[in-house]
Design an enzyme around this catalytic site. Structure first.
Site, PDB file in Angstrom:
ATOM      1  N   GLU A  41      -5.961  -2.452   3.313  1.00 19.28           N
ATOM      2  CA  GLU A  41      -5.201  -2.949   2.157  1.00 19.28           C
ATOM      3  C   GLU A  41      -6.143  -3.438   1.059  1.00 19.28           C
ATOM      4  O   GLU A  41      -5.865  -3.268  -0.126  1.00 19.28           O
ATOM      5  CB  GLU A  41      -4.230  -4.048   2.573  1.00 19.28           C
ATOM      6  CG  GLU A  41      -3.106  -3.596   3.480  1.00 19.28           C
ATOM      7  CD  GLU A  41      -2.125  -2.619   2.843  1.00 19.28           C
ATOM      8  OE1 GLU A  41      -2.109  -2.467   1.601  1.00 19.28           O
ATOM      9  OE2 GLU A  41      -1.365  -2.001   3.609  1.00 19.28           O
ATOM     10  N   TYR A  59       2.387   9.134   8.418  1.00 15.00           N
ATOM     11  CA  TYR A  59       2.184   7.696   8.272  1.00 15.00           C
ATOM     12  C   TYR A  59       3.530   6.993   8.087  1.00 15.00           C
ATOM     13  O   TYR A  59       3.818   5.994   8.755  1.00 15.00           O
ATOM     14  CB  TYR A  59       1.246   7.404   7.092  1.00 15.00           C
ATOM     15  CG  TYR A  59       1.086   5.937   6.815  1.00 15.00           C
ATOM     16  CD1 TYR A  59       0.332   5.130   7.667  1.00 15.00           C
ATOM     17  CD2 TYR A  59       1.707   5.341   5.717  1.00 15.00           C
ATOM     18  CE1 TYR A  59       0.199   3.763   7.425  1.00 15.00           C
ATOM     19  CE2 TYR A  59       1.579   3.990   5.469  1.00 15.00           C
ATOM     20  CZ  TYR A  59       0.825   3.201   6.328  1.00 15.00           C
ATOM     21  OH  TYR A  59       0.705   1.858   6.095  1.00 15.00           O
ATOM     22  N   TRP A  73      -2.089   4.337  -2.123  1.00 15.31           N
ATOM     23  CA  TRP A  73      -2.261   4.249  -0.669  1.00 15.31           C
ATOM     24  C   TRP A  73      -2.734   5.579  -0.090  1.00 15.31           C
ATOM     25  O   TRP A  73      -3.535   5.606   0.841  1.00 15.31           O
ATOM     26  CB  TRP A  73      -0.966   3.773   0.002  1.00 15.31           C
ATOM     27  CG  TRP A  73      -1.125   3.706   1.477  1.00 15.31           C
ATOM     28  CD1 TRP A  73      -0.511   4.487   2.407  1.00 15.31           C
ATOM     29  CD2 TRP A  73      -2.008   2.843   2.219  1.00 15.31           C
ATOM     30  NE1 TRP A  73      -0.944   4.154   3.671  1.00 15.31           N
ATOM     31  CE2 TRP A  73      -1.861   3.140   3.579  1.00 15.31           C
ATOM     32  CE3 TRP A  73      -2.900   1.836   1.842  1.00 15.31           C
ATOM     33  CZ2 TRP A  73      -2.575   2.483   4.577  1.00 15.31           C
ATOM     34  CZ3 TRP A  73      -3.610   1.177   2.843  1.00 15.31           C
ATOM     35  CH2 TRP A  73      -3.439   1.502   4.188  1.00 15.31           C
TER      36      TRP A  73
END
Length: 186
Positions: free
Chosen positions: A37, A15, A45
């Site tokens: 988000e 990522y 995350w």
């Protein structure tokens, strides 16, 4: 190899190296990123990243046209799905945000154009340490305000800034990070 974050977890490394900070355009793509988000709010995350494929499957690929049509039964289905971050407010926000994205597309300017209108004209200085990276900025506060005015939920200044980072509006890769400036680390 040095990375701003993610070293030691293959998914997180991929990522960081191939997605974070790369420009994302298009209403559907930005709707998905804003949805992720929103799910991240209050979580790490990596938690969202590990569930991204399950979230995509549960939310019909984050197709705003399909998600906008979800009703109470769909919300209940999603809240029962172990692959989904089962927070009612977040799930309902993703549905409401699909409807808001469609309204923006119909009335103009569209989600992509709206979001990108808040990109800084010039890149800021490269952060040297993680502590140099802000949690929010005046631009992210203005973006959050514009999104809320358009009917979006779970888009405060911090969430808006995280989206700006993830979608390449700002480049917060650290100065010594090989991914800074969009380069692919070797």
């Amino acid at each position: 190899m040095f990375r701003c974050f993610g070293t030691g977890d293959a998914l997180y490394e991929r990522y960081h190296d191939t997605e974070w900070g790369r420009p994302v355009r298009g209403d559907a793509a930005l709707y998905e990123r804003l949805s992720l988000e929103a799910f991240q709010s209050g979580l790490s995350w990596i938690t969202v990243l590990r569930r991204r494929e399950s979230l995509r499957a549960a939310f019909d690929g984050f197709d705003p046209g399909r998600v906008a049509g979800y009703g109470d039964a769909d919300v209940q289905r999603l809240l029962a799905d172990p692959g989904v971050i089962r927070n009612r407010l977040k799930v309902e926000a993703v549905v409401a945000n699909a409807r808001a994205a469609l309204r923006l597309a119909r009335s103009g300017p569209g989600l992509s154009e709206l979001v990108w209108s808040f990109a800084p004209a010039e890149p800021g200085p490269a952060p040297v340490r993680p502590a140099d990276v802000p949690a929010s900025t005046p631009a992210s506060a203005a973006l959050a305000k514009a999104l809320k005015a358009a009917g979006f939920r779970f888009v405060g200044p911090t969430t808006a800034y995280a989206a700006m980072q993830a979608c390449g509006l700002v480049d917060d890769h650290l100065a010594r990070c090989p991914a800074r400036g969009g380069a692919a680390p070797r």
